[in-house]
Write an enzyme that holds these catalytic residues in place. Structure first.
Site, PDB file in Angstrom:
ATOM      1  CE  LYS A   1      18.868  44.577 104.335  1.00 31.67           C
ATOM      2  NZ  LYS A   1      18.184  44.034 102.700  1.00 31.67           N
TER       3      LYS A   1
ATOM      4  CG  ASP B   1      14.437  39.985 105.629  1.00 28.94           C
ATOM      5  OD1 ASP B   1      13.277  40.464 105.881  1.00 28.94           O
ATOM      6  OD2 ASP B   1      14.566  40.882 103.991  1.00 28.94           O
TER       7      ASP B   1
ATOM      8  CE  LYS C   1      13.876  37.723 103.384  1.00 26.68           C
ATOM      9  NZ  LYS C   1      13.997  38.257 101.717  1.00 26.68           N
TER      10      LYS C   1
ATOM     11  CG  ASP D   1      18.894  41.481 104.573  1.00 25.98           C
ATOM     12  OD1 ASP D   1      19.799  41.880 103.344  1.00 25.98           O
ATOM     13  OD2 ASP D   1      17.699  41.313 104.890  1.00 25.98           O
TER      14      ASP D   1
ATOM     15  CG  ASP E   1      11.073  40.106 101.808  1.00 20.95           C
ATOM     16  OD1 ASP E   1      12.110  40.193 102.750  1.00 20.95           O
ATOM     17  OD2 ASP E   1      11.298  39.669 101.172  1.00 20.95           O
TER      18      ASP E   1
ATOM     19  CD  GLU F   1      14.354  43.843 105.010  1.00 22.37           C
ATOM     20  OE1 GLU F   1      15.645  43.529 105.561  1.00 22.37           O
ATOM     21  OE2 GLU F   1      13.510  43.406 104.418  1.00 22.37           O
TER      22      GLU F   1
ATOM     23  NE  ARG G   1      12.740  49.293  99.207  1.00 17.29           N
ATOM     24  CZ  ARG G   1      12.793  48.741  98.511  1.00 17.29           C
ATOM     25  NH1 ARG G   1      11.853  49.131  97.766  1.00 17.29           N
ATOM     26  NH2 ARG G   1      13.007  47.084  97.815  1.00 17.29           N
TER      27      ARG G   1
END
Length: 479
Positions: A248, A253, A260, A271, A330, A332, A334
């Site tokens: 990933k 993020d 968030k 991230d 959030d 995202e 996946r």
């Protein structure tokens, strides 16, 4: 250089500062290296149960590291890494910049673990300090010697440490520098440095492939997405079908429109920890010339906020053709991983492993002590993988992929939605990813271990480089 260099010497140190690794029942092996007075001090320290003794000399400091008489197992090797780590403050106190580690009767695995812990601790991310002293390495070099040890093994360890520290650097870089375009450039440069090839797909190609997950997450970004394809394919590769590593690569993020909290965003430069682990693993494999064909796939973007951003309730079409209702922007990671996992099918892989800082649920489940993992690979592979986790102390705990968890991902308006209920979020995330696989697959949620608020011996504060050593040991020892 961001870490100490590990080298091998066939000869025991005769001058300068050094650490003698010795077990309590093997003190006689020190006779060629210590004076009678020093040997008496060593025996007295051992009798008193001391673990460290310091012997000042005119030309340096000699430390005796007295070890327990224990057989090698995963727990003891971790103890030795931590003992190596704890030597660094002593070396700094005496301003020792180059240290020899000699183990005249300690088996190689123990000495290597000790040196590994010391080297991984002597890491510095000093790029942004204005004080020059904070940019300096606390330790420049570690020279390891002992009967039965080899230059090849120490070179291999040095290559692995270099790869881990590169991954740490990537996680520690702020997003103001490491945007999607710059991260892609860093991956290219890593390929040149360590020896693997890199092919970068730019936005136009990503659009032509219709990678809807990656494009959707990228919609609000000021920087275009990238899709990095890394490959290490030596001529004498043992495997006919490649092993694929997927990481990933969300360089920052915000949570998107499902914003968030400020506390949640504080750590979000990490991230892309899964992507960093994949690059690090590819670096270790290639610099140490492991005879395996391995491919890395890294979708790269940030998750930003503006008027173009994907909104909760939007429906997107993935690279696979699957439609997904985005109920939470959030979730995202996946979405971009799913496109990469579907892309992996073209290679007909032997095994696919993805790594991601994916869910807060993984942190709540295991804290920062272990990695949540799930997958469809067979029991033998999982057993081997868990053993690699113990050997490196990047430990793994398997969670189930019961079909009932997939029920939570049913949408009224699309094939899937990208979020389940608030319970078992690390599992429903993996169930989402499973939909895009048709090969043996393992998913590692490294959210709890990729970034630490406080250092833990040889794992530094902030980026840990977790995953690199785990993947390297697993691939080296099982293929």
């Amino acid at each position: 250089m961001n870490h100490s260099t590990l080298t091998y010497s066939p000869d025991a140190p005769t001058s300068g500062s050094c650490i003698f690794l010795i077990e309590k029942n093997g003190l006689d092996a020190l006779q060629p290296f210590l004076s009678e007075t020093e040997l008496t001090i060593a025996r007295d320290a051992a009798e008193k149960g001391l673990q460290v003794a310091c012997l000042p000399r005119i030309d340096g400091i000699v430390w005796l590291r007295i070890l327990k008489n224990r057989t090698v197992d995963a727990d003891y090797l971790e103890d030795l890494r931590q003992k190596g780590s704890k030597m660094l403050p002593l070396l700094k106190q005496y301003k020792v910049k180059n240290i020899a580690v000699h183990a005249p009767q300690v088996e190689a695995a123990k000495a290597y673990a000790f040196a590994e812990g010391l080297a991984l601790t002597a890491y510095v991310f000093g790029k942004y300090f204005t004080d020059a002293s904070k940019k300096e390495l606390p330790l420049d070099s570690i020279t390891v010697s002992g009967p039965g040890y080899s230059a090849e093994s120490i070179d291999e360890l040095n290559g692995l440490v270099s790869a881990v520290c590169f991954a740490r650097d990537m996680v520690n870089e702020p997003q103001i520098f490491l945007n999607s375009v710059q991260f892609a450039k860093e991956i290219e440069q890593a390929g040149e440095r360590f020896g693997f090839s890199v092919d970068l797909l730019e936005k136009e190609k990503i659009e032509s492939l219709k990678m809807g997950g990656l494009l959707a997450v990228n919609k609000a970004s000021a920087f275009p997405p990238r899709f990095a394809i890394l490959e290490w394919k030596p001529e004498q590769a043992k495997n006919t079908a490649p092993i694929i590593l997927v990481g990933k690569g969300v360089v920052y993020d915000t949570g998107g429109l499902s914003l968030k909290s400020p506390e949640g965003m504080e750590l979000m430069k990490c991230d892309m920890g899964g992507a960093a682990a994949v690059v690090g693993a590819m670096a270790a494999l290639s610099v140490n010339k492991l005879p395996l064909h391995v491919i890395g796939l890294i979708p790269i973007t940030d998750n930003a906020v503006n008027e173009r951003a994907v909104a909760p309730g939007d429906i997107i079409t993935m690279y696979s053709g699957t439609t997904v209702e985005v109920v939470n922007t959030d979730a995202e990671g996946r979405l971009i991983l799913a496109d990469a996992l579907h892309y992996a099918k073209k290679y007909k892989p032997e095994l696919v492993i993805d790594l991601a800082t994916l869910t807060g649920a993984a942190v709540r489940a295991l804290g920062n002590q272990a990695i949540c993992y799930m997958g469809t690979a067979d029991k033998e592979i999982k057993s081997q993988f868990e053993q690699a986790g113990m050997d490196t102390y990047e430990r793994l705990v398997e969670f189930p992929l019961f079909r009932e968890y997939g029920e939570e991902l049913k949408s009224n308006t699309a094939d899937l939605k990208n979020l389940g209920s608030g319970n078992a979020g690390m599992i429903t995330a993996a169930k989402f990813l499973e939909h895009f696989t048709d090969y043996p697959w393992l998913h590692l949620d490294i959210a709890g271990v990729a970034f630490l608020r406080q250092a833990k011996t040889y794992r530094p504060k902030e980026g840990t480089g977790v995953g690199v050593r785990l993947l390297y040991h697993f691939l080296k020892n099982n293929y």
